[in-house]
Write a protein that holds these residues in place. Structure first.
Motif, PDB file in Angstrom:
ATOM      1  N   GLY A 106      29.562  45.175  45.711  1.00  0.00           N
ATOM      2  CA  GLY A 106      30.546  44.522  44.867  1.00  0.00           C
ATOM      3  C   GLY A 106      31.066  45.383  43.734  1.00  0.00           C
ATOM      4  O   GLY A 106      30.619  46.512  43.526  1.00  0.00           O
ATOM      5  N   GLN A 107      32.021  44.815  43.011  1.00  0.00           N
ATOM      6  CA  GLN A 107      32.657  45.521  41.906  1.00  0.00           C
ATOM      7  C   GLN A 107      32.056  45.092  40.577  1.00  0.00           C
ATOM      8  O   GLN A 107      31.727  43.923  40.381  1.00  0.00           O
ATOM      9  CB  GLN A 107      34.164  45.235  41.896  1.00  0.00           C
ATOM     10  N   ARG A 108      31.918  46.037  39.670  1.00  0.00           N
ATOM     11  CA  ARG A 108      31.473  45.752  38.312  1.00  0.00           C
ATOM     12  C   ARG A 108      32.515  46.285  37.331  1.00  0.00           C
ATOM     13  O   ARG A 108      33.288  47.202  37.656  1.00  0.00           O
ATOM     14  CB  ARG A 108      30.116  46.394  38.040  1.00  0.00           C
TER      15      ARG A 108
ATOM     16  N   GLY B 175      31.581  41.203  35.810  1.00  0.00           N
ATOM     17  CA  GLY B 175      31.850  41.285  37.245  1.00  0.00           C
ATOM     18  C   GLY B 175      33.078  40.472  37.571  1.00  0.00           C
ATOM     19  O   GLY B 175      34.142  40.664  36.996  1.00  0.00           O
ATOM     20  N   ARG B 176      32.913  39.514  38.465  1.00  0.00           N
ATOM     21  CA  ARG B 176      34.028  38.656  38.849  1.00  0.00           C
ATOM     22  C   ARG B 176      34.515  37.824  37.661  1.00  0.00           C
ATOM     23  O   ARG B 176      33.790  37.581  36.708  1.00  0.00           O
ATOM     24  CB  ARG B 176      33.596  37.727  39.984  1.00  0.00           C
ATOM     25  N   ASN B 177      35.770  37.431  37.742  1.00  0.00           N
ATOM     26  CA  ASN B 177      36.408  36.567  36.738  1.00  0.00           C
ATOM     27  C   ASN B 177      36.686  37.270  35.404  1.00  0.00           C
ATOM     28  O   ASN B 177      37.030  36.611  34.420  1.00  0.00           O
ATOM     29  CB  ASN B 177      35.575  35.300  36.470  1.00  0.00           C
ATOM     30  N   HIS B 178      36.568  38.583  35.360  1.00  0.00           N
ATOM     31  CA  HIS B 178      36.781  39.256  34.081  1.00  0.00           C
ATOM     32  C   HIS B 178      38.229  39.134  33.607  1.00  0.00           C
ATOM     33  O   HIS B 178      38.482  39.079  32.404  1.00  0.00           O
ATOM     34  CB  HIS B 178      36.368  40.730  34.163  1.00  0.00           C
TER      35      HIS B 178
ATOM     36  N   ASP C 193      32.901  50.389  41.981  1.00  0.00           N
ATOM     37  CA  ASP C 193      32.174  49.708  43.053  1.00  0.00           C
ATOM     38  C   ASP C 193      30.716  50.148  43.069  1.00  0.00           C
ATOM     39  O   ASP C 193      30.415  51.349  43.011  1.00  0.00           O
ATOM     40  CB  ASP C 193      32.809  50.023  44.412  1.00  0.00           C
TER      41      ASP C 193
ATOM     42  N   SER D 157      36.619  49.634  35.930  1.00  0.00           N
ATOM     43  CA  SER D 157      35.976  48.984  37.072  1.00  0.00           C
ATOM     44  C   SER D 157      35.504  50.040  38.064  1.00  0.00           C
ATOM     45  O   SER D 157      36.074  51.124  38.159  1.00  0.00           O
ATOM     46  CB  SER D 157      36.934  48.003  37.747  1.00  0.00           C
TER      47      SER D 157
END
Length: 224
Positions: free
Chosen positions: A194-196, A160-163, A188, A186
């Motif tokens: 959120g984004q994955r 998710g985040r920080n990739h 949504d 990526s």
């Protein structure tokens, strides 16, 4: 699989939510099927839109816990022979009971640490695909996962985040462990949740015998 058939996964969701009352397999905040579907099931199987599984036979899901993403993938892709692995025995016992209740004959259970099982000749470099979701940061995860992947096979990290930061810190691990980054996809989640991201790495050469290192070392001293 552009449209994911929720009904296909309803027996699993009911069983998992019931099991989660006794043992923490997923967040206790998730109590409804809709939340479970969007946050866990959808993310588990959306990968089918981005990656071709038709030429793969074996899949290892490390840090599987309650069977996410391994069990949803086993339901969606019955041709795959899937092994769920986790070091927490009580979670694996419950995952086994879930697969038996659902009559998922294409799923096996493996209890153990990646640092140890990664050196076992029964498992080392023997899987077409390895997956991991919410297990560790990517440089650590690569050392856990890549020893299990066949040369020519793939590792898929659910992120998710920080990739982006994790990717930038993973160049040394990829090179050292015999893999290369092939794709980053990526998307949504529904309901603006959120984004994955799926990070896909291909195994291009044998992983040196010294990897994975002893228990705790990959996390304490990542290959950066």
């Amino acid at each position: 699989m552009t449209e994911i058939d929720k009904s296909l996964f309803e027996p699993f969701m009911k069983t998992l939510l019931q099991a989660n009352k006794d043992i923490n397999l997923i967040s206790r905040e998730i109590k409804e099927e809709e939340d479970l579907f969007v946050k866990h099931i959808y993310d588990s199987v959306k990968i089918i839109d981005f990656f071709d599984f038709s030429n793969s036979v074996t899949l290892l899901d490390i840090g599987s816990g309650g069977g996410i993403p391994g069990i949803p993938l086993a339901i969606a892709l019955p041709h795959l022979k899937i092994t769920l692995m986790d070091s927490v025995e009580k979670k694996m016992r419950r995952a086994k009971s879930i697969t038996e209740e659902l009559k998922l004959n294409n799923v096996k259970i493996l209890i153990g640490r990646t640092e140890e099982k990664g050196h076992d000749p029964n498992f080392r470099e023997s899987f077409d695909i390895v997956t991991a979701r919410a297990v560790a940061e990517l440089p650590v995860l690569l050392e856990y996962a890549l020893p299990f992947v066949k040369v020519g096979g793939y590792f898929i990290a659910y992120k998710g985040r920080n990739h982006q930061e994790e990717l930038s810190e993973s160049k040394t691990a990829l090179y050292t462990l015999g893999a290369k980054l092939t794709d980053v996809f990526s998307y949504d989640l529904p309901n603006d949740l959120g984004q994955r991201v799926y990070i896909i790495c291909k195994k291009i050469s044998d992983t040196p015998e010294k990897y994975p290192r002893k228990i705790g070392i990959p996390k304490k001293t990542p290959l950066k």
